[in-house]
Design an enzyme around this catalytic site. Structure first.
Site, short mmCIF file in Angstrom:
data_model
loop_
_atom_site.label_atom_id
_atom_site.label_comp_id
_atom_site.label_asym_id
_atom_site.label_seq_id
_atom_site.Cartn_x
_atom_site.Cartn_y
_atom_site.Cartn_z
N ASN A 1 -6.77 0.83 -3.06
CA ASN A 1 -7.62 1.56 -2.11
C ASN A 1 -6.98 2.85 -1.62
O ASN A 1 -6.81 3.08 -0.44
CB ASN A 1 -8.01 0.66 -0.93
CG ASN A 1 -6.82 0.16 -0.16
OD1 ASN A 1 -5.73 0.05 -0.72
ND2 ASN A 1 -7.00 -0.13 1.10
N ASP B 1 3.09 -7.33 2.28
CA ASP B 1 1.80 -6.74 2.68
C ASP B 1 2.06 -5.41 3.41
O ASP B 1 1.57 -5.16 4.50
CB ASP B 1 0.99 -7.69 3.56
CG ASP B 1 -0.47 -7.23 3.67
OD1 ASP B 1 -0.86 -6.31 2.95
OD2 ASP B 1 -1.20 -7.81 4.50
N HIS C 1 0.88 -1.18 0.00
CA HIS C 1 0.00 0.00 0.00
C HIS C 1 0.91 1.23 0.00
O HIS C 1 1.68 1.43 0.93
CB HIS C 1 -0.89 0.01 1.25
CG HIS C 1 -1.87 -1.13 1.26
ND1 HIS C 1 -3.21 -0.95 1.06
CD2 HIS C 1 -1.69 -2.46 1.44
CE1 HIS C 1 -3.83 -2.12 1.11
NE2 HIS C 1 -2.93 -3.06 1.35
N LEU C 2 0.83 2.01 -1.05
CA LEU C 2 1.72 3.17 -1.17
C LEU C 2 1.07 4.44 -0.63
O LEU C 2 1.74 5.44 -0.41
CB LEU C 2 2.15 3.36 -2.62
CG LEU C 2 2.80 2.13 -3.26
CD1 LEU C 2 3.26 2.44 -4.67
CD2 LEU C 2 3.97 1.62 -2.42
N ARG C 3 -0.26 4.42 -0.45
CA ARG C 3 -1.02 5.51 0.21
C ARG C 3 -1.22 6.75 -0.62
O ARG C 3 -1.93 7.65 -0.20
CB ARG C 3 -0.39 5.89 1.55
CG ARG C 3 -0.16 4.74 2.52
CD ARG C 3 -1.43 4.02 2.87
NE ARG C 3 -1.25 3.15 4.04
CZ ARG C 3 -2.13 2.23 4.41
NH1 ARG C 3 -3.24 2.04 3.71
NH2 ARG C 3 -1.91 1.50 5.49
#
Lengths: 334, 425
Positions: free
Chosen positions: B95, B306, B63-65
């Site tokens: 997401n 993850d 998840h790189l945000r």
């Protein structure tokens, strides 16, 4: 594999004294007996004309109740006052958290008021541990109930009640009946009974109200009252919340009462000298019949009286642990 | 630019190479292993004696945000962390805010990654619009603009009809669908594995059935539609058996596991340390053993980080109120090396799970040191120890339970497309 810090020692000083009171699990028998003995001495005192001792004189105790509870709050308040502390009651459920302030911000504000002890009730399991990990080292945290996790002062007042009626723990069969799944009281009672050497702890409930693998806590599980209560010396009934009916855990209150409610007929399965306990507030006709709650075997009201003494004991012990640790740090030049 | 990496132990599972040799890079490509190509003059020579030289790691879940959650991480900060961890390709979750359910966001993610130039970022697209599990996202358009596959993450698609149609549509265009299996009703309110520790701590559990029911439903629909499918971050022993069983029936599915689920169990949650709050949760010892077995038998094709960076405040609350996730890019390799140290698998097999394994899952030509391939590689010292600390982590997320832990195995050089993007002495 990894050397992660051991979390079970969070509430003890290096010398094994209490500095917070978060959880019964991990507390040795000697320490639990010290709580009970200290509480006994306070009971004698509360029967005297002057009911105060100066153990917490000059200290400020803040009651932080993130969840409403008039009963528990008032016994903590009275306990602190009898120890001569200044008391600050904060009903936080209605103020700061609704304004979006985080728990950490609330704590920092309260710390700035230089409290020496926080008595914490919160709806999240682990809230007291979290707060203990966040506050400055000199503030003692007393857990007054966190989520489903623990309610250690309630468990200790129950132990005090049991000892006063039964004289000890090593010979007892204790049955805990009802909504174990949602009960922080039951969890703390199980640890207290186990650490005090009770040889047989039984849980009686339908499978929907029993948490997964609960047998691993060292208890025997029964789903039938007649078998579970047989020859029991102590019967502890738990409160059943109404919302359990709407979440598919139980069909109805009446079916629950029929199967698991403590009636005189069911109580007859227990030992003739058995005592009946309940942490309150009770639901008459749901988990316990009125005739039992008010009957000769019920010690429910004694529990309330003992609550003040136990809370005084825990507060004074945690405070002296804090003082001792601080003195030691000063000596070591830290 | 011409680079010589001298005297390292070269491990390339794709070519079955495991020997001490020299490796030569010319203009972004692997030019030779062994003898220098004619006329080779190194602009830079790197002494890799005593070190391992392997293809750059491919991480299937990070998840790189960015966009939208840059207080937790940015594409620049997280790809820098990837480079420091020897990772040259990573698959980014959809997401973000806004969600990757339109081509503009998919392109933005790739443009930012190109600007940063620290790692290849392959975005996943949302399987349904806004991840709401109701209407299909524009899968074909997203694929055309660079999405490597599609997922609804842990956002449920309650309707099996919608799920079936999404898979049929993906199969039409031969698109890869990635499942992160979780049954909404069973996982609801849960924050850790439902087992003895959850019972003791009074925390709401997520039963194993929350994963296995959804894995079963997905497998049936995969079989029905023939879609290319992958299961990400399995946490239960039973899930591994379900995948194994499906493969024995001839179904072409792949699966991965997060490194922390191979090393830790739910018992770590004792003491309510929110750094151990992850979804899927750390599960029982039996589950961990089943996952490790799945790695050995190749039922699990890849190990991923993850990676879920969080800002400090997201972890500062009572356990259940904290955000889940571990910041894992920089610890993926050293933690994975523990599996070798514990004699679960051999080093070449581990490298496979970090390189060719995930490349096969994605169907991409990466993860190999073949002559002519893009020069993405990782050089590491398997014996060097280092302490994980907030100050040295490049990720914006400092949320790792391994903080202050000594780990063995340190990336000394990461090369992306023939260009060093990370080095440490």
């Amino acid at each position: 594999m990894f050397n992660f810090p051991d979390p079970t020692q969070a509430q003890l000083t290096k010398d094994g004294q209490l500095k917070h009171f978060l959880d019964i699990e991990g507390l040795p028998e000697s320490l639990l007996l010290e709580v009970l003995d200290t509480a006994d001495s306070f009971v004698d005192m509360s029967e005297q004309q002057v009911k105060k001792v100066p153990l917490l004189r000059g200290k400020t105790v803040a009651n932080l109740f993130f969840e409403n509870s008039t009963r528990t709050l008032s016994t903590f308040e009275l306990a602190a006052k009898r120890l001569s502390a200044d008391v600050l009651n904060l009903n936080i459920s209605t103020s700061s958290t609704k304004k979006g302030e985080t728990l950490k911000d609330t704590l920092m504000t309260l710390e700035a008021m230089h409290s020496d002890m926080f008595v914490v009730r919160h709806s999240d399991s682990g809230a007291a541990h979290f707060i203990a990990s966040q506050v400055t080292p000199n503030v003692a945290i007393i857990n007054a109930g966190d989520g489903r996790h623990a309610h250690p002062t309630q468990a200790m007042l129950d132990m005090m009640t049991i000892r006063r009626h039964k004289g000890g723990f090593k010979h007892l069969k204790v049955a805990i009946v009802g909504d174990i799944l949602h009960s922080r009281v039951a969890r703390s009672q199980i640890h207290a009974l186990k650490n005090l050497g009770v040889p047989e702890i039984r849980l009686i409930a339908p499978r929907t109200l029993l948490p997964r693998n609960v047998e691993m806590l060292g208890v025997k599980v029964f789903t039938d009252m007649a078998q579970g209560l047989r020859d029991a010396d102590v019967v502890i009934m738990l409160r059943l919340q109404k919302e359990r009916m709407t979440s598919a855990l139980l069909p109805s209150e009446s079916e629950f009462f029929k199967l698991y409610g403590l009636s005189e007929e069911k109580l007859a399965f227990a030992h003739p000298e058995a005592i009946v306990m309940h942490p309150g507030p009770i639901n008459r006709g749901v988990e316990i019949a009125s005739s039992v709650a008010d009957g000769p075997k019920s010690v429910i009201l004694n529990q309330v009286t003992n609550g003040i003494a136990v809370r005084m004991a825990v507060m004074s012990m945690a405070m002296s642990g804090q003082v001792a640790e601080r003195a030691k740090k000063l000596e070591a030049g830290e | 630019m011409q680079i010589k990496i001298a005297g390292g132990r070269i491990i390339d599972p794709a070519q079955n190479i495991d020997r001490i040799d020299d490796l030569f890079i010319i203009k972004g490509r692997i030019a030779a292993i062994g003898d220098a190509p004619d006329g080779f003059v190194a602009d830079e020579e790197f002494n890799a004696e005593g070190q391992i030289v392997c293809p750059g790691i491919i991480d299937l879940c990070a998840h790189l945000r960015e966009p939208g959650l840059t207080q937790k991480g940015t594409i620049a900060s997280e790809t820098a962390a990837a480079a420091a961890g020897g990772i040259t390709t990573l698959v980014a979750s959809p997401n973000t805010k806004p969600i990757v359910d339109n081509t503009a966001v998919a392109e933005l993610v790739q443009d930012r990654a190109t600007d940063a130039g620290m790692a290849r970022v392959l975005p996943l697209g949302a399987l349904t619009q806004s991840l709401q599990g109701e209407q299909l996202a524009p899968l074909h358009a997203l694929a055309s603009s660079g999405c490597i596959g599609f997922t609804n993450g842990r956002y449920p698609i309650d309707s099996s009809r919608v799920m079936l149609r999404a898979l049929e549509y993906a199969a039409t265009h031969d698109l890869l669908v990635i499942f992160q299996a979780e049954d909404r009703a069973l996982a609801a309110e849960g924050c850790m594995h439902e087992g003895t520790t959850a019972t003791r701590l009074g925390l709401n559990g997520i039963p194993s059935a929350a994963e296995t029911i959804e894995v079963s439903r997905c497998l049936i629909l995969i079989e029905e539609t023939g879609v290319r499918a992958h299961f990400g971050q399995l946490s239960c022993a039973q899930s591994v058996l379900l995948i194994q069983n499906a493969r024995e029936r001839g179904l072409n599915v792949t699966a991965d596991v997060a490194i922390h689920n191979l090393l830790l169990t739910d018992e770590e949650v004792n003491g309510f340390n929110s750094l151990f709050h992850v979804i899927p949760p750390l599960r029982s010892q039996l589950d961990r053993a089943g996952l490790r077995q799945g790695l050995v038998t190749d039922t699990l094709d890849a190990i991923c980080s993850d990676h879920q960076p969080q800002d400090a405040i997201s972890k500062e609350a009572p356990f259940a109120a904290t955000e889940p996730g571990i910041s894992g890019l920089e610890t993926l390799l050293p933690l994975s090396l523990m599996l070798v140290e514990q004699q679960l698998i051999e080093l070449p097999q581990l490298i496979e799970k970090l390189t060719t394994g995930p490349a096969k899952v994605l169907g991409i030509e990466a993860g190999s040191l073949e002559v002519g391939a893009d020069a993405d590689l990782c050089v590491f010292d398997p014996e060097a120890t280092w302490k994980v600390s907030e100050a040295t982590l490049k990720s914006r997320g400092k949320n790792t339970p391994f903080i202050n832990t000594e780990l063995k195995g340190r990336v000394t050089l990461t090369i992306l497309n023939g260009r060093p993007v990370h080095r440490s002495s």
